[in-house]
Design an enzyme around this catalytic site. Structure first.
Site, PDB file in Angstrom:
ATOM      1  N   ASP A  44       0.885  -1.421   0.049  1.00  0.00           N
ATOM      2  CA  ASP A  44       0.196   0.051  -0.302  1.00  0.00           C
ATOM      3  C   ASP A  44       0.469   1.504  -0.128  1.00  0.00           C
ATOM      4  O   ASP A  44       0.516   2.099  -0.595  1.00  0.00           O
ATOM      5  CB  ASP A  44      -1.137   0.298   0.864  1.00  0.00           C
ATOM      6  CG  ASP A  44      -2.683   0.906   0.591  1.00  0.00           C
ATOM      7  OD1 ASP A  44      -2.563   0.925  -0.299  1.00  0.00           O
ATOM      8  OD2 ASP A  44      -2.846   1.546   1.722  1.00  0.00           O
ATOM      9  N   GLU A  85       0.213  10.448   5.323  1.00  0.00           N
ATOM     10  CA  GLU A  85      -0.294   9.191   5.337  1.00  0.00           C
ATOM     11  C   GLU A  85       1.514   8.326   4.601  1.00  0.00           C
ATOM     12  O   GLU A  85       2.144   7.930   5.770  1.00  0.00           O
ATOM     13  CB  GLU A  85      -0.898   8.101   3.708  1.00  0.00           C
ATOM     14  CG  GLU A  85      -1.520   7.755   4.151  1.00  0.00           C
ATOM     15  CD  GLU A  85      -2.895   7.976   3.001  1.00  0.00           C
ATOM     16  OE1 GLU A  85      -3.834   8.453   3.653  1.00  0.00           O
ATOM     17  OE2 GLU A  85      -2.729   7.132   2.860  1.00  0.00           O
ATOM     18  N   GLU A 137     -10.643   6.216  -2.311  1.00  0.00           N
ATOM     19  CA  GLU A 137     -11.739   6.698  -0.748  1.00  0.00           C
ATOM     20  C   GLU A 137     -11.881   6.259  -0.108  1.00  0.00           C
ATOM     21  O   GLU A 137     -11.629   5.874   0.994  1.00  0.00           O
ATOM     22  CB  GLU A 137     -11.016   7.933  -0.773  1.00  0.00           C
ATOM     23  CG  GLU A 137     -10.089   9.057  -1.602  1.00  0.00           C
ATOM     24  CD  GLU A 137      -8.726   8.810  -0.516  1.00  0.00           C
ATOM     25  OE1 GLU A 137      -8.713   8.391  -0.182  1.00  0.00           O
ATOM     26  OE2 GLU A 137      -8.031   9.770  -0.489  1.00  0.00           O
ATOM     27  N   GLU A 207     -10.031  -3.001  -6.041  1.00  0.00           N
ATOM     28  CA  GLU A 207     -10.007  -2.492  -4.630  1.00  0.00           C
ATOM     29  C   GLU A 207      -9.617  -4.331  -3.750  1.00  0.00           C
ATOM     30  O   GLU A 207      -9.144  -4.639  -3.048  1.00  0.00           O
ATOM     31  CB  GLU A 207     -11.252  -1.995  -4.267  1.00  0.00           C
ATOM     32  CG  GLU A 207     -10.318  -0.283  -4.231  1.00  0.00           C
ATOM     33  CD  GLU A 207      -9.457   0.162  -3.520  1.00  0.00           C
ATOM     34  OE1 GLU A 207      -8.802  -0.613  -2.539  1.00  0.00           O
ATOM     35  OE2 GLU A 207      -8.672   0.720  -3.640  1.00  0.00           O
TER      36      GLU A 207
HETATM   37  C1  LIG Z   1      -5.522   0.639  -2.686  1.00  0.00           C
HETATM   38  C2  LIG Z   1      -5.926   1.548  -1.838  1.00  0.00           C
HETATM   39  N1  LIG Z   1      -6.934   2.217  -2.274  1.00  0.00           N
HETATM   40  C3  LIG Z   1      -7.032   3.331  -1.158  1.00  0.00           C
HETATM   41  C4  LIG Z   1      -6.431   3.680  -0.329  1.00  0.00           C
HETATM   42  C5  LIG Z   1      -7.310   4.835   0.259  1.00  0.00           C
HETATM   43  N2  LIG Z   1      -6.556   5.425  -0.293  1.00  0.00           N
HETATM   44  C6  LIG Z   1      -5.581   6.689   0.535  1.00  0.00           C
HETATM   45  O1  LIG Z   1      -4.349   6.752   1.195  1.00  0.00           O
HETATM   46  C7  LIG Z   1      -5.036   3.401  -0.472  1.00  0.00           C
HETATM   47  N3  LIG Z   1      -3.866   3.776   0.634  1.00  0.00           N
HETATM   48  N4  LIG Z   1      -4.759   1.895  -0.953  1.00  0.00           N
END
Ligand SMILES: Cc1ncc(CNC=O)c(N)n1
Length: 219
Positions: A44, A85, A137, A207
């Protein structure tokens, strides 16, 4: 019903698969495999580094195409939280002995990043891009908020991660993005609406795959 509500209803099963994935359920139950959590963390981090230029491209589109000045501020606040983040990922990686510089993106992650790049092209309209931004998000917000509900048994050492995306402020920010997306979609042509719905479906599928990759089910 808003456009986005209608689409979520139309694609309920993949929406549920993305926001209630077995990886998230395992965090909520406290049964998560820590090697899966660490894999998620490293992958991530790489994803977020590619997400920043995508959000930058949405900001540029908002400045050029939006009829509402306040859109820029919402997107800018998203970029600011991505700055925090990235620092958090580095700190969290050190806590778990994850060497971020040694991690290569897995295939599923690469596929998602390639999709983000395609959405950065200038021919992608603001309405389509902001809808994708909201969806990306919102999946994290919905997923991690589920791990913080009263009856959740999320391990204390994972709570901070869940709070990053599951906190109330992040929920309000996602609502602001959804409002912008719905406004743009309601003004968009039929072509824009068709493209945005297909893109939403793709985000949800990517996702699901990202969670499955984190859980070690796929690469
Ligand atoms: C794979 C994925 N999807 C959404 C997010 C959330 N957005 C930013 O942090 C994230 N971090 N990773």
């Amino acid at each position: 019903m808003t456009t986005i509500e209608t689409w979520i209803n139309n694609h309920e099963s993949v929406y549920k698969a993305a926001t209630r994935h077995s990886f998230i359920i395992s965090i909520r139950h406290g049964s998560v495999d820590l090697s899966s959590f660490k894999r998620w963390l490293g992958q991530d981090y790489l994803f977020v580094r590619k997400f920043v230029p995508f959000v930058g491209s949405v900001l540029v589109k908002a400045c050029k195409e939006s009829d509402d000045e306040s859109d820029m501020e919402v997107i800018l606040s998203g970029l600011a939280s991505l700055n925090d983040e990235i620092s958090w990922f580095k700190k969290e990686a050190a806590k778990w002995d994850v060497q971020l510089s040694a991690i290569a993106p897995l295939q599923t992650n690469q596929n998602y990043c390639r999709f983000l790049e395609s959405l950065m092209q200038p021919d992608v309209s603001y309405a389509v891009a902001i809808t994708a931004f909201w969806a990306i998000e919102a999946v994290y917000q919905m997923s991690f908020a589920h791990c913080l509900e009263d009856d959740a048994k999320t391990p204390s050492e994972l709570r901070e991660a869940c709070e990053r995306w599951g906190n109330e402020g992040f929920g309000k920010y996602c609502d602001s993005l959804k409002k912008i997306a719905n406004r743009c979609l309601s003004k968009g042509s039929n072509d824009v609406q068709v493209k945005a719905e297909a893109m939403l479906l793709q985000v949800l599928e990517l996702e699901v795959e990202f969670w499955s990759m984190s859980d070690g089910q796929i690469n």
